[in-house]
Enzyme design. Structure first.
Site, PDB file in Angstrom:
ATOM      1  N   GLY A 280      17.948  11.914 -10.133  1.00 27.26           N
ATOM      2  CA  GLY A 280      19.402  11.834 -10.126  1.00 27.26           C
ATOM      3  C   GLY A 280      20.034  12.938  -9.306  1.00 27.26           C
TER       4      GLY A 280
ATOM      5  CD  GLU B 257      20.790  15.930 -18.011  1.00 25.08           C
ATOM      6  OE1 GLU B 257      20.144  16.085 -19.068  1.00 25.08           O
ATOM      7  OE2 GLU B 257      20.432  15.141 -17.100  1.00 25.08           O
TER       8      GLU B 257
ATOM      9  CE  LYS C 106      11.803  14.252  -1.960  1.00 23.05           C
ATOM     10  NZ  LYS C 106      11.859  13.000  -2.727  1.00 23.05           N
TER      11      LYS C 106
ATOM     12  CG  LEU D  54      -1.973  -1.099   1.317  1.00 17.97           C
ATOM     13  CD1 LEU D  54      -2.738  -0.972   2.628  1.00 17.97           C
ATOM     14  CD2 LEU D  54      -2.923  -1.035   0.131  1.00 17.97           C
TER      15      LEU D  54
ATOM     16  CG  HIS E 224      10.482  40.364  11.396  1.00 16.98           C
ATOM     17  ND1 HIS E 224      11.310  40.292  10.304  1.00 16.98           N
ATOM     18  CD2 HIS E 224      11.250  40.811  12.438  1.00 16.98           C
ATOM     19  CE1 HIS E 224      12.527  40.674  10.660  1.00 16.98           C
ATOM     20  NE2 HIS E 224      12.525  40.996  11.956  1.00 16.98           N
TER      21      HIS E 224
ATOM     22  CB  ALA F 253       3.210  11.748  -5.412  1.00 15.56           C
TER      23      ALA F 253
ATOM     24  CB  SER G 231       5.728   5.183 -13.932  1.00 12.31           C
ATOM     25  OG  SER G 231       6.196   5.958 -12.839  1.00 12.31           O
TER      26      SER G 231
END
EC number: 1.8.1.4
Length: 474
Positions: free
Chosen positions: A188, A206, A56, A43, A447, A323, A149
């Site tokens: 990458g 690249e 991340k 899932l 601030h 996503a 994908s």
């Protein structure tokens, strides 16, 4: 319980439990539909298990390691800072488990039936779902395909051994001493810079003239500059040609400007894009769902395919493979099935990259706005003029705002710098609601915060900046 080969009746079948599929299933259930969601893997799909979330988590760990090593600006000196990468991976896996368990709880809480297995269409209204233990048939009124994908595999660089896709790169047992990355796009760039912060010698090959193609040059220049500080070697306008590997390393041959070069590293990471999962045993061709030349499913503004009661969302339809795009399309499809007048509108679709510095964009760039015939005013305010950014020792970056000259309506924004991926949300709201430069300038920002840069950028474009010298009028 299936008697013989009889079909079970459901309202909506969702194929794929990634950020598009599970969101579609939950929204459909909220709207009163009886929903079955099917996925052969975990899932949460690639995003939660092998993409967005684990990457991340590792990037956050890499930032922590870098900050611990380089606190001199704050008068902090830490000696003998080390990484226990097994514990880092344990942290990452814990984050993934927490998030996927959360998805499971949400599906259960919304009475969505979950089947762990594969799905194959029998006809336009029936499908068989199966695993090693069972293979029931379901008759559905509507279906949402969200199969996602997978990484593109290049013939000269087949995955296996020392040649990695992003999936394997996120699960290495130890930090490699050296890494070659083919493809300087967002995957990458993120993973290459993450490993570089951990101390890996990274080389990026690249094919275009810059990393992160598609973003403004002013943004990518800042990222490239930081990459070089991290010790990353970038070969732009390069063509990767072949690779040979041993049990200890891999050697890549490539050329730049016709000149052949060769480099050896512990691993090779190939990140040249992703391929839609529309092939295989799902049987789309058998029921007549139309695909384009890239294997993407053709859909209308509600996600309907060439078969009106079958919808498709996410990476398998045209557009950016994001996503949050998949989740958005999932809600639209579920609401369309329920008879709501929902349609997609990509005007405010943000794009974010978790490089250092972070990059984000929403709406139109200055170039795109001019190409669409707008008379444009634009300007950018530097992070270096913001007290919070300077106190965090991150003065590099800017907020750019693009607006229509006559009305001041905000058309788009690009942000590069610390927390750019969070700050873009305010600009997305501005574009969505048709806010003007004055709306942003008159909104009081606390601030000292990074958010003030948005207000300052709006004031600059209006011609009355407080913390910058106003540009001379022509």
């Amino acid at each position: 319980m299936v008697v013989g080969d009889a079909s079970l009746d459901i309202d909506t079948l969702v194929i794929g439990a990634g950020p598009g599929g599970y969101v579609a299933a939950i929204r459909a259930a909220q709207l009163g539909q009886q929903v079955l969601i099917v996925d052969k893997a975990e899932l949460g799909g690639v995003c939660l298990n092998r993409g967005c979330i684990p990457s991340k988590a590792l990037i956050s760990a890499a930032h922590s390691f870098e900050n611990a090593q380089h606190g001199e600006a704050f008068g902090i000196t830490a000696s003998d800072v080390k990484v226990d990468f097994a514990k880092t991976q344990e942290f990452k896996n814990g984050v993934v488990k927490k998030m996927t368990n959360g998805v499971s709880g949400l599906l259960k809480g919304n009475n969505v039936e979950v089947f762990n297995g594969e799905c194959m269409f029998i006809n336009e209204n029936e499908a068989r779902v199966f695993n090693d233990h069972e293979s029931p048939r379901y008759r559905f009124k509507n279906c949402i395909i969200a199969t996602g994908s997978r990484p593109i595999e290049l013939k000269p660089f087949p995955f296996g051994g020392r040649i990695l896709s992003s999936t394997e790169a996120l699960n290495l047992p130890e930090i490699p001493k050296s890494l070659i990355v083919i493809g300087g796009g967002y995957i990458g760039a993120e993973l290459g810079q993450m490993y570089a912060k951990f101390g890996t010698k990274v080389t990026i090959i690249e094919g275009l003239d810059t990393v992160l193609p598609g973003f403004d040059k002013d943004m990518t220049n800042l990222v490239s500059k930081t990459m070089k500080k991290n010790g990353i070697e970038i070969h732009a306008n390069a063509k990767a040609e072949s690779a040979t590997q041993t049990d200890k390393d891999v050697t890549v041959k490539f050329s730049v400007g016709g000149e052949s070069q060769e480099i050896t590293a512990d691993y090779l990471l190939v990140t040249v894009g992703r391929r839609p999962n529309t092939d295989g045993e799902l049987g789309l061709d058998m029921i007549g769902v139309e695909l384009d030349e890239r294997g993407l499913i053709k859909v209308d503004q509600q996600g309907r395919t060439s078969i009106p009661h079958i919808f498709a969302i996410g990476d398998i339809v045209p557009g950016l493979a994001l996503a949050h795009k998949a989740s958005y399309e999932g809600k639209v499809a579920a609401e369309a099935i329920a008879g709501h007048p929902a349609v997609v509108d990509y005007k405010c679709m943000p794009a974010v990259v978790f490089t250092d510095p972070e990059c984000s964009s929403v709406g139109l760039t200055e170039k795109e706005a001019k190409e669409k015939g707008f008379n444009v005013v634009a300007g950018k305010f530097s992070y270096g003029g913001n007290g919070r950014a300077v106190s965090l020792n991150h003065p590099e970056g800017f907020v750019k705002i693009v607006a229509e000259e006559s009305t001041g309506v905000v058309l788009g924004s690009q942000i590069v710098g610390l927390e750019a991926t969070n700050m873009i949300a305010e600009m997305g709201l501005a574009v969505e609601m048709g806010a003007t430069l004055e709306d942003l300038a008159l909104t009081i920002h606390a601030h000292p915060t990074l958010g003030e840069i948005v207000m300052e950028a709006a004031e600059l474009v209006l011609g009355n900046p407080i913390h910058a010298i106003a540009p001379k009028k022509r």
